[in-house]
Every structure is written in structure tokens, then in C-alpha cells.
Enzyme design. Structure first.
Site, PDB file in Angstrom:
ATOM      1  N   ASP A 304       0.619  -1.299  -0.059  1.00 36.14           N
ATOM      2  CA  ASP A 304       0.144  -0.315   0.212  1.00 36.14           C
ATOM      3  C   ASP A 304       0.624   0.965  -0.100  1.00 36.14           C
ATOM      4  O   ASP A 304       1.649   1.686   0.863  1.00 36.14           O
ATOM      5  CB  ASP A 304      -0.743  -0.408   1.398  1.00 36.14           C
ATOM      6  CG  ASP A 304      -2.192   1.358   1.771  1.00 36.14           C
ATOM      7  OD1 ASP A 304      -1.357   2.134   0.658  1.00 36.14           O
ATOM      8  OD2 ASP A 304      -2.838   0.944   2.490  1.00 36.14           O
ATOM      9  N   LYS A 333      -2.484  12.146  -2.102  1.00 39.85           N
ATOM     10  CA  LYS A 333      -1.735  11.893  -1.723  1.00 39.85           C
ATOM     11  C   LYS A 333      -1.219  13.361  -2.360  1.00 39.85           C
ATOM     12  O   LYS A 333      -1.076  13.531  -2.994  1.00 39.85           O
ATOM     13  CB  LYS A 333      -1.465  10.899  -0.603  1.00 39.85           C
ATOM     14  CG  LYS A 333      -2.065  10.550   0.483  1.00 39.85           C
ATOM     15  CD  LYS A 333      -1.819   9.547   1.159  1.00 39.85           C
ATOM     16  CE  LYS A 333      -2.783   9.268   2.718  1.00 39.85           C
ATOM     17  NZ  LYS A 333      -4.053   8.571   2.668  1.00 39.85           N
TER      18      LYS A 333
HETATM   19  C1  LIG Z   1      -0.801   3.750   4.162  1.00 34.93           C
HETATM   20  C2  LIG Z   1      -1.949   3.922   3.637  1.00 34.93           C
HETATM   21  N1  LIG Z   1      -3.652   3.849   3.200  1.00 34.93           N
HETATM   22  C3  LIG Z   1      -4.108   3.174   3.221  1.00 34.93           C
HETATM   23  C4  LIG Z   1      -5.292   4.895   4.104  1.00 34.93           C
HETATM   24  C5  LIG Z   1      -7.068   5.601   3.408  1.00 34.93           C
HETATM   25  O1  LIG Z   1      -7.053   6.081   2.498  1.00 34.93           O
HETATM   26  P1  LIG Z   1      -8.408   6.818   2.037  1.00 34.93           P
HETATM   27  O2  LIG Z   1      -8.577   7.517   3.351  1.00 34.93           O
HETATM   28  O3  LIG Z   1      -8.600   6.803   0.535  1.00 34.93           O
HETATM   29  O4  LIG Z   1      -9.036   5.203   2.481  1.00 34.93           O
HETATM   30  C6  LIG Z   1      -4.434   5.603   3.842  1.00 34.93           C
HETATM   31  C7  LIG Z   1      -4.627   7.016   4.767  1.00 34.93           C
HETATM   32  O5  LIG Z   1      -4.133   8.341   5.180  1.00 34.93           O
HETATM   33  C8  LIG Z   1      -2.667   5.334   4.275  1.00 34.93           C
HETATM   34  O6  LIG Z   1      -2.202   6.665   5.043  1.00 34.93           O
END
Ligand SMILES: Cc1ncc(COP(=O)(O)O)c(C=O)c1O
Length: 492
Positions: A304, A333
């Protein structure tokens, strides 16, 4: 639609294929009390068209006739009109439909303006936020929001998707190009509404309920969607409720991931998906080491890269694509696109012998992620994709592939390093001693202040808005909570 309020005086004719005479079809019950009784002199307008190959016709009273009754009329209608005429109703709807936001809803507009001022007046240093460009904003706030298009390009549940298909296909090819991926070896789904749902779609597609996943612990800088339950055992994220999760952690002295412990835990726990990537980890990820461990236990390796996807695209961070089977990301981001998620998956022949533990790990020489993941996104977890988002993402991804974007990402890193050096010169303590990417972790406990107090001070005395993802590590070495601040530096 409230049919009781719909137009009276409108009837729909249905031509059967075998006959050219329209069969009149009264759509609505006529409401006697509001109905204008038909003047003998009133003419009817007939409009012919076709729906799904069936010829149809609409009959309506010619506008103005209904309200033209007056005492001077030679043939006055028996009752007086109480509804506005068709043109009048059309004008009302058009006026309402074309109103700008400040006119249509001054209350919301005013709050939005205040938020705009807040965004531009402070210095926003939130690692997970960014400012999209105007073109992205225009695509987001467009007519594309009107269209339903459940399914994938070329296979939709609704008709009229020829342009939506073009947009989504272009977005997919730009996504692959932005990360330098061969379309023969990688596929992509750009429909997830968020990265949390993208991650959950991967688990849903590849696992059975109760199967095991392992990711970086949330208090160590991982993300809730990689599995999280409290020390009391309360399962917080759906990924822990529906799957079994066990986290690996950072070394509490160094702040770096403890890879040896991660391997030991993975060997014991045998997750079916091993996850790398996180929300607040300021250093490079050792993807090769993760791959080694995943191969040892037969796990799918998923990254991720939500926070660092912009850096990866600009080749300012190591690429998870060299080692991982599946890569997910937020799109809002460092990638600087609209708010949403994205999933890349390997396809075609497997590049090396992998004995994945998945229930469907049948020793096949081909990856089978594509169908599983696409099916999990829709219909398992989502409905219609947000086409305005997909168009906006396509716009952002076009920019990501340019030299200008690389320059932007290089500057982001320089800014983060400049801030880190300035803090270190002032004897501030940074977790891991610095940063390799766009975020840094500032250990506020050495200042003798709780993180929340420190942030309040910053808000009060400096108009610098530094923020946050505060977390605490309860350790034997430091019995009290250790507060860290995550800072992102993404301003040019
Ligand atoms: C590593 C990671 N994965 C997933 C997410 C979640 O993203 P979303 O807000 O689009 O669900 C974040 C959000 O900060 C994140 O830092």
C-alpha cells in the site's frame, strides 16, 4: 421522483411494432381538483420519439392555452387554471438548474469560502493531504457525476457509456504509464472510492473470511486497513473483523522496521497476504526482504504505497512494483490527484515460481488476480464508479508522467530534508534520525509536552498549521505515551 407532482395533461403514446397507431398510455392519474378542463379550442402537440426501438409519442396541450381563459374569451373553460403553464414550469426548472452555488445555497458557499481561506492562509503540513490543480478540480466538478456506469469499459450495466469508457480506459493506460508498467504484465482498477476500500477489495477478492493478513502495526506507522485491534482485543478495522490480522512492528529504539522479527512472526503466523507500506514511515521499505519472506511462506506480497506513490512515480523512492504482486494507493496524497483509491495487480504468466498459499493457489503459471479484484471492487463492494473522479485522476496522471512533476517531487523531498535538518540543528529528535521521503516523525516527548498541547501552541502563536497523525507507543522502556508528529512537506 414524486410522481404525484408530475405534469398532468401529458400522456404517453406507445406504438407497437406491428401497428403504426399509437396506443395512448396515461402515465399519471389526473388530479381532478388541479386539472384544467380541456377547452374545445385547445390544440394538442404531438411529439414522436423512440425508446429502445419502440416508437413513442407524447401528447401535450399547447402551452398558454390552459391559462388563456379569461372572461373575454368567447369559449371560456369550465374551470380556472391553478398550475403554471408548461413554459412557466420549464423556466422555473431552468432557473433553478442554472443557479450558481452562491445563489443556490449561500450558506454552504459561505462556509466553503471560509475553508478556502483557511487552506490558503496557513501552511498545511499534513502528510496525507495535497492541493490539486485547477484542471483536476474542473474534471471533479463536472457533468460526469451524472452518469451511471456500473461495470468496466466495454461491459457496463447501463447504456450510453461510450465516452465514459474512453475516459476510464485512458485513465487506466495513464496509470500504467505513470509507473512505467508493461500492460502485458500489470493491470489496474481505477474505480475504488478510497484506498481503504481498495485494500478491502484486494482481501475480498483473494481471501476467504477468517484468512490471515499481516501488515505494519498502526501505532508503528501502518494503516488501519492493514488490520488493527486494540490491546484490549477490540477489532477496529473491517480488515480485522472479517480477516485475522497480526501486525509486525518497528524497533522502538531505532524507529526502523524490525525485519528479523517480522520474518519470525510471518513464519509462525503464515499470513496469506503480507503487506508493506504505511501511513507514517519516513524511510525506504526493503521490498526485496519482504519478497523473500513472502516467498518463504507462500504469501501474496501487497504494497500500500498510499503516501509515497507520487515519489514512486517520479522515481524518487524505490519502486514496490519490482517485488510486489499487488500495489494499492490513495490518489490524493503525494500523487496529487482527486480523493480515491487505485489497485495495480500482476497479470499474465508468473515471473517466477510462486506457490501462493491462497485457497486458489493451484500451482497455475498465470496470475489470477485480475478477475478476482475487479469482481471484488464491483459488484462485491461498490456500485457505480465516480466518473468525475476517474476523469480527474486521468488528468492528474497525465501530469504525473511529465518532467515537471519529477521536479515537483524532487523539491518536496528537498523541503522535507531542509525541515529535518533545521529541526535537528535545534536539537529536536526525529524518529530514525531523518527522512528518505516527504514525511518526518518528530518525537515531541523530549520537549516535555504532549503532542496535542504542542499543536495547540503552534496554532495559537504561529500561523503554521503543522499536523498530525499522533500516535503513542506503549513500551517497557518508556512507560508513558511517546508522541510523534508526522509532518509532510509538499509545498514548493
Ligand atoms: C497507507 C495508507 N493506506 C490507506 C489509507 C486510507 O486512504 P483513504 O482515506 O483513501 O481510505 C491511508 C490514509 O491515510 C494510508 O496512509
Amino acid at each position: 421522483m414524486d410522481l404525484s407532482q408530475a405534469q398532468s395533461g401529458l400522456s404517453l403514446g406507445f406504438h407497437s411494432h406491428s401497428s403504426s397507431n399509437p396506443i395512448p398510455l396515461q402515465l399519471l392519474d389526473q388530479r381532478e381538483e388541479n386539472l384544467v378542463e380541456k377547452d374545445e379550442n385547445q390544440a394538442e402537440e404531438e411529439e414522436n420519439f423512440s425508446i429502445l426501438g419502440h416508437p413513442m409519442c407524447i401528447k401535450r396541450q399547447r402551452d398558454g392555452q390552459s391559462s388563456s381563459s379569461s372572461s373575454s374569451s368567447p369559449n371560456p373553460p369550465k374551470r380556472v387554471a391553478v398550475e403554471p403553464g408548461l413554459e412557466c414550469r420549464r423556466a422555473m426548472v431552468r432557473g433553478w438548474g442554472n443557479q450558481s452555488l452562491p445563489v443556490a445555497d449561500p450558506e454552504i458557499h459561505e462556509i466553503m469560502e471560509k475553508e478556502k481561506q483557511r487552506q490558503v492562509k496557513g501552511i498545511e503540513l499534513i502528510a496525507s493531504e495535497n492541493f490539486v490543480c485547477r484542471a483536476v478540480m474542473e474534471a471533479l466538478g463536472s457533468h460526469l457525476t451524472n452518469k451511471y456506469s456500473e461495470g468496466l469499459p466495454g461491459a457496463r450495466y447501463y447504456t450510453g457509456n461510450q465516452y465514459i469508457d474512453q475516459i476510464e480506459s485512458l485513465c487506466c493506460s495513464r496509470a500504467l504509464a505513470a509507473f512505467g508498467l508493461d500492460p502485458e504484465k500489470w493491470g489496474v482498477n481505477v474505480q475504488p472510492y478510497s484506498c481503504t476500500s481498495a485494500n478491502f477489495a484486494v482481501y475480498t477478492g483473494l481471501l476467504l473470511p477468517g484468512d490471515r493478513i499481516m501488515g505494519l502495526d498502526s501505532p508503528s506507522g501502518g494503516h488501519l486497513s492493514h488490520g488493527y485491534y486494540t490491546s484490549g482485543g477490540k477489532k477496529v478495522s473491517a480488515s480485522s473483523i472479517f480477516f485475522e490480522s497480526l501486525p509486525y512492528k518497528v524497533n522502538l529504539q531505532t524507529g526502523y522496521i524490525d525485519y528479523d522479527k517480522m520474518e519470525d512472526k510471518a513464519m509462525d503466523f503464515r499470513p496469506k497476504i503480507l503487506i508493506c507500506g504505511g501511513s507514517s514511515y519516513p524511510r525506504e521499505w526493503d521490498y526485496a526482504r519482504f519478497r523473500q519472506v513472502a516467498d518463504k511462506i507462500g504469501a501474496v506480497l501487497m504494497c500500500d504505497m498510499a503516501h509515497i506513490s507520487g515519489l514512486v512515480a517520479a522515481k524518487e523512492s524505490a519502486s514496490p512494483f519490482d517485488y510486489c504482486d499487488i500495489v494499492t494507493s490513495t490518489t490524493h496524497k503525494s500523487l496529487r490527484g482527486p480523493r480515491g483509491g487505485i489497485i495495480f495487480y500482476r497479470k499474465g504468466p508468473k515471473s517466477r515460481k510462486q506457490n501462493m498459499l491462497l485457497s486458489h493457489g493451484d500451482g497455475s503459471v498465470h496470475y489470477d488476480f485480475e478477475e478476482r479484484i475487479n469482481f471484488a471492487v464491483h459488484p462485491s463492494l461498490q456500485g457505480g464508479p465516480h466518473n468525475n473522479h476517474i476523469a480527474a485522476l486521468a488528468v492528474a496522471l497525465k501530469q504525473v508522467a511529465t518532467p515537471d512533476y519529477k521536479a515537483y517531487m524532487q523539491q518536496v523531498k528537498k523541503n522535507a530534508q531542509a525541515l529535518a535538518s533545521a529541526l535537528l540543528r535545534r536539537k529536536c529528535k526525529l524518529v530514525t534520525g531523518g527522512t528518505d521521503n516527504h514525511l518526518l516523525l518528530w518525537d515531541l516527548t523530549t520537549l516535555g509536552l504532549a503532542g496535542s498541547v504542542y499543536i495547540s501552541l503552534l496554532l495559537l502563536y504561529a500561523f503554521v498549521y503543522i499536523c498530525t497523525c499522533l500516535y503513542s507507543l506503549r513500551t517497557n522502556i518508556l512507560p508513558q505515551s511517546v508522541m510523534y508528529m508526522v509532518v509532510c512537506v509538499e509545498i514548493m
